[in-house]
Design an enzyme around this catalytic site. Structure first.
Site, PDB file in Angstrom:
ATOM      1  N   ARG A 184     -19.107  11.131   3.221  1.00 26.16           N
ATOM      2  CA  ARG A 184     -18.008  10.680   2.843  1.00 26.16           C
ATOM      3  C   ARG A 184     -16.981  11.522   2.242  1.00 26.16           C
ATOM      4  NH1 ARG A 184     -19.166   7.113  -1.009  1.00 26.16           N
ATOM      5  NH2 ARG A 184     -20.732   6.216   0.250  1.00 26.16           N
ATOM      6  N   ASP A 221       7.580   8.827   0.931  1.00 21.92           N
ATOM      7  CA  ASP A 221       7.366   8.793   2.432  1.00 21.92           C
ATOM      8  C   ASP A 221       8.147   9.961   2.864  1.00 21.92           C
ATOM      9  OD1 ASP A 221       6.922   8.470   5.052  1.00 21.92           O
ATOM     10  OD2 ASP A 221       6.242   6.186   4.759  1.00 21.92           O
ATOM     11  N   LYS A 277       1.979  10.857  13.403  1.00 25.66           N
ATOM     12  CA  LYS A 277       3.561  11.081  13.932  1.00 25.66           C
ATOM     13  C   LYS A 277       3.494  12.546  14.414  1.00 25.66           C
ATOM     14  CE  LYS A 277       4.419   6.919  12.637  1.00 25.66           C
ATOM     15  NZ  LYS A 277       3.562   5.982  12.720  1.00 25.66           N
ATOM     16  N   TYR A 301       9.805   1.535   5.002  1.00 28.64           N
ATOM     17  CA  TYR A 301       8.905   1.338   6.178  1.00 28.64           C
ATOM     18  C   TYR A 301       8.262  -0.239   5.941  1.00 28.64           C
ATOM     19  CZ  TYR A 301       4.822   1.519   9.268  1.00 28.64           C
ATOM     20  OH  TYR A 301       3.817   1.377  10.271  1.00 28.64           O
TER      21      TYR A 301
HETATM   22  C1  LIG Z   1       7.837   5.859   7.886  1.00 26.04           C
HETATM   23  C2  LIG Z   1       6.649   5.789   8.415  1.00 26.04           C
HETATM   24  N1  LIG Z   1       5.618   5.631   7.347  1.00 26.04           N
HETATM   25  C3  LIG Z   1       4.315   5.422   7.427  1.00 26.04           C
HETATM   26  C4  LIG Z   1       3.993   4.792   8.594  1.00 26.04           C
HETATM   27  C5  LIG Z   1       2.271   4.231   8.676  1.00 26.04           C
HETATM   28  O1  LIG Z   1       1.850   5.361   9.620  1.00 26.04           O
HETATM   29  P1  LIG Z   1       0.478   4.976  10.156  1.00 26.04           P
HETATM   30  O2  LIG Z   1       0.866   4.181  11.632  1.00 26.04           O
HETATM   31  O3  LIG Z   1      -0.226   6.099  10.752  1.00 26.04           O
HETATM   32  O4  LIG Z   1      -0.435   3.884   9.556  1.00 26.04           O
HETATM   33  C6  LIG Z   1       4.839   4.874   9.730  1.00 26.04           C
HETATM   34  C7  LIG Z   1       4.376   4.191  11.101  1.00 26.04           C
HETATM   35  O5  LIG Z   1       5.021   3.940  12.043  1.00 26.04           O
HETATM   36  C8  LIG Z   1       6.300   4.998   9.586  1.00 26.04           C
HETATM   37  O6  LIG Z   1       7.155   4.871  10.453  1.00 26.04           O
END
Ligand SMILES: Cc1ncc(COP(=O)(O)O)c(C=O)c1O
Length: 400
Positions: free
Chosen positions: A62, A188, A213, A116
């Site tokens: 882990r 983010d 991404k 988001y």
């Molecule tokens: C700006 C942003 N932050 C976080 C995430 C979340 O990431 P994950 O899909 O890996 O959970 C996304 C997903 O589309 C996103 O567009």
């Protein structure tokens, strides 16, 4: 790579970071260590490993093994100002992990209104259930934001450019106001990655990314990360261990592989996005292009001031409020897939409804009540001429 290499250019860093000899052995990439149990030579060794809880120490699956440590180490090396990085099984898990590491019942969180949507849901759902108050703010209205500090604030959640409508906010100003009032800034930074925006050096305390991404880059893995200076890294790591977060070594190896080409993919995505956005702006079916990388965009100046790069993600508003027409355009595209996520090698198109995900901020480019149907494009590595030709034939079907 050692800390003495911090002046290397991003393309060099992503090629070399995390490839410590003790993890790679004689091969180029750290092998995939699939492991739950780690074995000890002696009982004394087991006791010592349990006590130290050090980074990069064998203990139990882990806590990861060299494949995951190498990826975390590489992400730390490319994030200016970071002491360490914690990996999570998705970007959303990283958002939750970072927020839970800094907030406790009774705290107040300010969240940018263009965050988001699952980040927003965390503020209105999970955190509310834990007795944490979430308040949304307009990241472009510094005076109103400052006014929210009339009551104690523990943390501020930023995202720049904002999801869907792509507004770049003044991160140094917003995080400085937070700091003045004893609050922590989290961001983010999935859109720019550290190659495009050095979040910790612009005043943030914790920076998270969805590695699904740009880092993965091939639409075949889910992962997230949070990086910080030493104090907040310790808090992130403790909370992640308490929550039992771990990522699979196979996915970590894929993410490390993606990282090696991330700088060239981002450069190509940025170039193609600027070219396609410039072309779109001139099309009669387009009301607005939302792309901070484009000269003349309301966010362009701040983007130029603070960012060192971009990516292939931007949005456009159609010259119609008919969501049926928007669906026709998206359906008519041959080279763009319809789907969530972005940052992969292949282009995607997604109808978006930002006005449904805001509480204090308007989505001016899209219209208060959806005056314009809108689409988010993730530009992949295809030839931009082919993508423009595909968009041209699909836009021609808008009024069919
Ligand atoms: C700006 C942003 N932050 C976080 C995430 C979340 O990431 P994950 O899909 O890996 O959970 C996304 C997903 O589309 C996103 O567009």
């Amino acid at each position: 790579m050692s800390s003495g290499d911090k002046d290397l250019k991003p393309g060099t860093k992503v090629a070399h970071a995390g490839r410590r000899k003790e993890w790679t052995g004689p091969v180029v990439n750290p092998p995939v260590w699939r492991a739950s149990t780690h074995l000890y030579e002696t009982e004394a060794d087991r006791k010592a490993a349990g006590k130290s809880n050090a980074d990069g120490g064998f203990f139990y699956g882990r806590r990861g093994a060299p494949t995951q440590w190498a990826l975390a180490d590489a992400l730390t090396a490319i994030e200016p100002g970071a002491f360490g990085t914690v990996l999570y099984p998705s970007g959303v898990a990283a958002i939750a992990g970072a927020l839970l590491a800094v907030l406790k019942p009774g705290d107040r969180l300010l969240m940018t209104d263009n965050a988001y949507d699952p980040s927003r849901s965390m503020a209105t759902g999970l955190l509310t259930r834990m007795g944490i108050e979430g308040t949304f703010f307009d990241p472009l209205d510094l005076d109103a934001y400052r006014g929210l500090f009339d009551q104690p604030v523990r943390a501020v959640w930023l995202e720049s450019p904002g999801s869907l409508t792509m507004e770049v906010c003044d991160v140094p100003a917003l995080s400085a106001i937070a700091r003045e009032h004893g609050a922590i800034s989290l961001i983010d930074n999935t859109w720019a990655s550290p190659l495009g925006f050095a979040a910790l050096e612009h005043g943030c305390d914790i920076v998270m990314m969805s590695l699904s991404k740009h880092v993965g880059g091939h639409s075949d893995l889910m992962m997230g990360s949070a990086s910080a200076g030493e104090r907040w890294y310790r808090a992130l790591r403790r909370t992640s261990q308490e929550l039992g977060q771990v990522v699979s070594p196979d996915d970590a190896a894929l993410a490390s592989r993606g990282l090696r080409t991330m700088a060239v993919r981002l450069e190509r995505g940025t170039e193609s996005a600027i070219r396609i956005a410039t072309w779109l702006k001139e099309q009669p079916q387009i009301a607005e292009v939302m792309c901070p990388m484009l000269p003349g965009d309301p966010s362009h100046e701040l983007w130029q001031r603070d960012f060192t790069g971009g990516c292939g993600l931007f949005s456009l508003a159609l010259d119609t409020n008919d969501t049926g027409a928007c669906g026709r355009v998206v359906d008519a595209l041959d080279l763009f897939g319809i789907g969530y996520s972005w940052g992969g090698f292949e282009s995607l198109a997604l109808p978006i409804f930002p006005q449904q995900h805001r509480s204090v901020m308007s989505a001016p480019n899209v219209g208060e009540a959806g005056a314009h149907a809108a689409i988010r494009l993730s530009i992949g590595l295809e030839d931009p001429d082919d993508l423009i030709a595909d968009l041209a034939q699909a836009l021609a079907k808008m009024d069919d």
